[in-house]
Design an enzyme around this catalytic site. Structure first.
Site, PDB file in Angstrom:
ATOM      1  N   ASP A 162       5.948 -19.790  12.377  1.00 30.77           N
ATOM      2  CA  ASP A 162       5.901 -18.897  11.218  1.00 30.77           C
ATOM      3  C   ASP A 162       6.745 -19.405  10.060  1.00 30.77           C
ATOM      4  OD1 ASP A 162       4.190 -17.145  12.403  1.00 30.77           O
ATOM      5  OD2 ASP A 162       5.639 -15.546  12.727  1.00 30.77           O
TER       6      ASP A 162
ATOM      7  N   ARG B 156       0.836  -1.196   0.000  1.00 30.20           N
ATOM      8  CA  ARG B 156       0.000   0.000   0.000  1.00 30.20           C
ATOM      9  C   ARG B 156       0.877   1.254   0.000  1.00 30.20           C
ATOM     10  NH1 ARG B 156      -3.478  -1.100   5.269  1.00 30.20           N
ATOM     11  NH2 ARG B 156      -1.393  -1.800   5.905  1.00 30.20           N
TER      12      ARG B 156
ATOM     13  N   ARG C  25      -6.184 -12.632   6.481  1.00 32.20           N
ATOM     14  CA  ARG C  25      -7.181 -13.534   7.042  1.00 32.20           C
ATOM     15  C   ARG C  25      -8.133 -13.990   5.934  1.00 32.20           C
ATOM     16  NH1 ARG C  25      -9.219 -11.808  13.090  1.00 32.20           N
ATOM     17  NH2 ARG C  25      -7.400 -10.555  13.699  1.00 32.20           N
TER      18      ARG C  25
ATOM     19  N   GLY D 101      -1.080 -13.323   2.673  1.00 28.82           N
ATOM     20  CA  GLY D 101      -1.142 -13.769   4.053  1.00 28.82           C
ATOM     21  C   GLY D 101      -2.216 -13.086   4.866  1.00 28.82           C
TER      22      GLY D 101
ATOM     23  N   GLY E 183      -4.082 -14.844  15.860  1.00 27.25           N
ATOM     24  CA  GLY E 183      -3.133 -15.736  16.507  1.00 27.25           C
ATOM     25  C   GLY E 183      -1.717 -15.353  16.143  1.00 27.25           C
ATOM     26  N   HIS E 184      -0.768 -15.840  16.906  1.00 25.68           N
ATOM     27  CA  HIS E 184       0.646 -15.665  16.597  1.00 25.68           C
ATOM     28  C   HIS E 184       1.357 -16.995  16.802  1.00 25.68           C
ATOM     29  CE1 HIS E 184       1.068 -11.490  15.519  1.00 25.68           C
ATOM     30  NE2 HIS E 184       0.321 -11.125  16.550  1.00 25.68           N
TER      31      HIS E 184
ATOM     32  N   ILE F 144       3.246 -18.423  18.883  1.00 24.79           N
ATOM     33  CA  ILE F 144       3.145 -19.166  20.142  1.00 24.79           C
ATOM     34  C   ILE F 144       1.788 -19.843  20.279  1.00 24.79           C
ATOM     35  CG2 ILE F 144       2.305 -17.211  21.529  1.00 24.79           C
ATOM     36  CD1 ILE F 144       4.232 -18.183  23.744  1.00 24.79           C
ATOM     37  N   ASN F 145       0.732 -19.229  19.721  1.00 21.84           N
ATOM     38  CA  ASN F 145      -0.596 -19.836  19.792  1.00 21.84           C
ATOM     39  C   ASN F 145      -0.706 -21.069  18.918  1.00 21.84           C
ATOM     40  OD1 ASN F 145      -1.333 -16.465  19.558  1.00 21.84           O
ATOM     41  ND2 ASN F 145      -1.716 -17.591  21.460  1.00 21.84           N
TER      42      ASN F 145
END
Length: 366
Positions: A165, A42, A94, A92, A134-135, A137-138
């Protein structure tokens, strides 16, 4: 104007929708291997450019960026023009975001039936948690991986985002997109690649899920051969406060380690767990008598599998890394070299460049 890039993917054209997390690393790997990539970001005036400094000096290498406002019809049409000439698109967001801006898979595949549409998410395109945030660790916490990396008497440590990741995400996106490109070359038919971290991480855990029902792996953390319980597969603190890593799993390597540590008379039975507490205490005591680099020198020419724990600033100058050019300097920045290495079509690094959308399109016109 045609691309001058080299590498095994030279001539493959990819659109990268600007993102953080796995997508930039996946695009960097593809670019290192020769793919001609345009990153669509963008304009700063509409909130773009926010991710330019999130690893961008390295993660954005090897490809051009063009700034487009996807809420603007003319700019969105320019992306569709690029899609018409591309082999793949990776994004990437949602689930549903690309559809809402008019660039979902149905629209893009109608424009280019051979397009590979790579989608990267944490939870996947479907399922009860698909739309939840989420990240790393989740994703690790719900796949068994984080628990398996935990300690016996404390919560699991916060890991780097290598496993989720990058291992379970970026690498599976790369393999999925390349597999689909090969299929499209053979059949002329593109497809959607649904890559998710919560799918990829369990696959990385395949060995441990295979061992679990056979009794070769315990679900209790810090009680197994490879999770820190074994005294011969863990790290120890040295006299100078730095650390040494020991990984002598095989009996012949264990024997070398014991000999050079001066512990031959202890009579250890390596895989007898009743010996492990005494073995760990002996290892900790003896490693504490010398500096990390002294131990590194002692074991440097052996197969004892004992190595110094290097910091990120130390790693590039370590003799093996330096000899193989594991790290290189590009644009004044020390960074990892492309991998894997190719004998006939070596990968390469080029610095990022900013181009106008029409220039990007002209490069791809047949």
């Amino acid at each position: 104007m045609t691309s001058l890039k080299t590498g095994p993917l030279a001539g493959i054209r990819v659109i990268e929708m600007d993102a953080i997390g796995p997508v930039p690393l996946a695009a960097m790997v593809l670019a290192d291997l020769g793919a001609d990539i345009v990153r669509v970001a963008r304009p700063p005036s509409v909130g773009g450019g926010a991710w330019e400094d999130v690893g961008g000096d390295i993660l954005h290498r090897g490809r051009a960026v063009t700034h487009l406002n996807l809420k603007d019809t003319a700019d969105r049409d320019m992306v569709l023009e690029l899609i018409g000439q591309a082999d793949a698109l990776i994004e990437g967001f949602r689930p549903g975001v690309m559809e809402r801006i008019g660039l979902g898979p149905d629209t893009c595949l109608a424009r280019n039936p051979r397009l590979v549409y790579g989608r990267m998410t944490g939870w996947g395109q479907s399922g009860p948690m698909a739309l939840r945030a989420g990240h790393d660790i989740n994703y690790l916490s719900l796949t068994g991986a984080l628990h398996a990396m935990g300690g016996a008497h404390a919560p699991p440590p916060v890991p780097l985002n290598l496993v989720g990741d990058y291992g379970g995400g970026a690498m599976f996106l790369v393999s999925g997109v390349l597999s689909a490109i090969i299929c499209a070359i053979r059949t002329g038919q593109g497809q959607v690649v649904d890559a998710s971290i919560s799918d990829g991480v369990p696959l990385l855990m395949s060995l441990f899920y295979a061992w679990l029902p056979k009794g070769l792996w315990s679900d209790a953390p810090a009680s197994n051969l490879l999770d820190g319980a074994a005294p011969f597969y863990r790290c120890y603190r040295c006299a100078d406060g730095r650390d040494i890593a020991i990984g002598c799993l095989e009996p012949q390597f264990f024997a070398q380690a014991i000999k050079l540590l001066g512990l031959e008379r202890r009579g250890y039975i390596q895989n007898n767990r009743t010996c492990w507490p005494a073995m760990e205490a002996d290892f900790a005591a003896i490693f504490a008598t010398r500096s990390r680099d002294e131990w590194g020198d002692i074991f440097a020419e052996t197969d004892a599998c004992i190595t110094p724990v290097l910091s990120m600033t130390e790693a590039p100058s370590y003799p093996h890394n330096a000899t193989r050019s594991v790290f290189v300097e590009s644009g004044g920045i020390i960074q990892p070299s492309p991998a894997p290495r190719m004998s006939a079509t070596p990968p390469n690094i080029s610095e990022p460049e900013t181009v106008e959308p029409v220039v990007a399109l002209h490069r791809w016109l047949k």
